[in-house]
Design a protein around this motif. Structure first.
Motif, PDB file in Angstrom:
ATOM      1  N   TRP A 113       0.838  -1.186   0.000  1.00  0.00           N
ATOM      2  CA  TRP A 113       0.000   0.000   0.000  1.00  0.00           C
ATOM      3  C   TRP A 113       0.874   1.237   0.000  1.00  0.00           C
ATOM      4  CZ3 TRP A 113       0.367  -3.432   3.997  1.00  0.00           C
ATOM      5  CH2 TRP A 113       0.869  -2.978   5.211  1.00  0.00           C
ATOM      6  N   PRO A 141       0.837   4.636   1.697  1.00  0.00           N
ATOM      7  CA  PRO A 141       0.142   5.394   2.735  1.00  0.00           C
ATOM      8  C   PRO A 141      -0.038   6.871   2.404  1.00  0.00           C
ATOM      9  CG  PRO A 141       2.072   4.282   3.635  1.00  0.00           C
ATOM     10  CD  PRO A 141       2.051   4.039   2.173  1.00  0.00           C
ATOM     11  N   ASP A 191       7.186  10.171  -1.207  1.00  0.00           N
ATOM     12  CA  ASP A 191       6.255   9.050  -1.304  1.00  0.00           C
ATOM     13  C   ASP A 191       6.708   7.971  -0.339  1.00  0.00           C
ATOM     14  OD1 ASP A 191       4.398   9.475  -3.777  1.00  0.00           O
ATOM     15  OD2 ASP A 191       6.387  10.050  -4.470  1.00  0.00           O
ATOM     16  N   GLN A 231      -0.704  -7.724  -3.915  1.00  0.00           N
ATOM     17  CA  GLN A 231      -2.045  -7.170  -4.012  1.00  0.00           C
ATOM     18  C   GLN A 231      -2.051  -5.781  -3.400  1.00  0.00           C
ATOM     19  OE1 GLN A 231      -4.956  -9.376  -1.802  1.00  0.00           O
ATOM     20  NE2 GLN A 231      -6.633  -8.034  -2.390  1.00  0.00           N
ATOM     21  N   LEU A 232      -2.451  -4.781  -4.183  1.00  0.00           N
ATOM     22  CA  LEU A 232      -2.576  -3.411  -3.696  1.00  0.00           C
ATOM     23  C   LEU A 232      -3.830  -3.307  -2.846  1.00  0.00           C
ATOM     24  CD1 LEU A 232      -1.740  -0.397  -3.696  1.00  0.00           C
ATOM     25  CD2 LEU A 232      -3.135  -0.135  -5.742  1.00  0.00           C
ATOM     26  N   ILE A 233      -3.674  -2.818  -1.630  1.00  0.00           N
ATOM     27  CA  ILE A 233      -4.834  -2.647  -0.761  1.00  0.00           C
ATOM     28  C   ILE A 233      -4.977  -1.174  -0.405  1.00  0.00           C
ATOM     29  CG2 ILE A 233      -4.773  -4.987   0.175  1.00  0.00           C
ATOM     30  CD1 ILE A 233      -3.479  -3.849   2.682  1.00  0.00           C
ATOM     31  N   GLN A 234      -6.199  -0.747  -0.168  1.00  0.00           N
ATOM     32  CA  GLN A 234      -6.482   0.620   0.229  1.00  0.00           C
ATOM     33  C   GLN A 234      -6.373   0.717   1.749  1.00  0.00           C
ATOM     34  OE1 GLN A 234      -6.993   3.034  -2.070  1.00  0.00           O
ATOM     35  NE2 GLN A 234      -6.641   1.428  -3.581  1.00  0.00           N
ATOM     36  N   VAL A 235      -5.759   1.772   2.225  1.00  0.00           N
ATOM     37  CA  VAL A 235      -5.601   1.971   3.663  1.00  0.00           C
ATOM     38  C   VAL A 235      -5.975   3.402   4.017  1.00  0.00           C
ATOM     39  CG1 VAL A 235      -3.784   0.246   3.930  1.00  0.00           C
ATOM     40  CG2 VAL A 235      -3.171   2.601   3.473  1.00  0.00           C
ATOM     41  N   HIS A 236      -6.274   3.615   5.286  1.00  0.00           N
ATOM     42  CA  HIS A 236      -6.451   4.964   5.818  1.00  0.00           C
ATOM     43  C   HIS A 236      -6.056   4.930   7.286  1.00  0.00           C
ATOM     44  CE1 HIS A 236     -10.180   4.291   8.158  1.00  0.00           C
ATOM     45  NE2 HIS A 236     -10.449   3.401   7.217  1.00  0.00           N
TER      46      HIS A 236
END
Length: 180
Positions: free
Chosen positions: A33, A35, A52, A133-138
């Motif tokens: 990911w 961030p 980045d 696997q690209l995952i979305q994070v917050h």
């Protein structure tokens, strides 16, 4: 005829168990990911800096081998936030590849990128065992331990009530249709 039903049932059960065992087999699972990134526009000297961050984690139960981080071109500057062995390479199409020999189970690395000439373009993250696997994070607030325990107890209590009411509904329906 009953013999054939037994053979068919045995085959179906064997197939389901085999697929289940294959699904539960220990293997590496590479996640990554981004961030965040930030652009600094400096006035003296007139310069645009971009930062980045890229985090890669092996969420599986086996080590991921030959992990590759592939950028369209070499980033201006990069640095791993943890000490890790890596090798730089160039692909046949001119892409820049950072190779990490192994990433252990539940281990993660973070790479910081600083650019002032060209933005880094991430093409892929992969290992010998398969693609990342690209995952979305917050960002998420972390609550005190006592609050987490309290919420877990409430959820357990709610789950218990749910099971109770489902059981009560089954008993009611079975009595209504005359089964029990």
């Amino acid at each position: 005829m009953e013999q054939f039903i037994g053979y068919i049932a045995t085959g179906v059960v064997s197939l389901v168990v085999g697929l289940l065992l294959q699904r539960l087999q220990a293997k590496p699972r590479l996640l990554y990911w981004v961030p965040g990134s930030f652009m600094f526009n400096l006035k003296e000297p007139k310069l645009a800096l971009r930062t980045d961050s890229l985090t890669i984690q092996n969420d599986g139960r086996l080590p991921a081998t030959n992990v590759e981080i592939i950028h369209k071109q070499r980033p201006d500057h990069f640095q791993f936030s943890t000490a890790i062995s890596y090798v730089e390479d160039t692909g046949p199409d001119g892409c820049h590849i950072i190779k990490i020999p192994s990433l252990g189970a539940k281990e993660f690395v973070n790479i910081q990128l600083l650019s002032h000439i060209q933005e880094p373009v991430l093409l892929n993250v992969r290992s010998a065992e398969g693609p990342g696997q690209l995952i979305q994070v917050h960002l998420q607030r972390i609550y005190p331990k006592w609050f987490q325990v309290f919420v877990a107890l409430l959820m357990l209590l709610g789950f218990g009530f749910l099971i109770y009411w489902i059981g009560s509904a089954i008993v009611f329906v079975s009595k209504s249709i005359g089964v029990a």
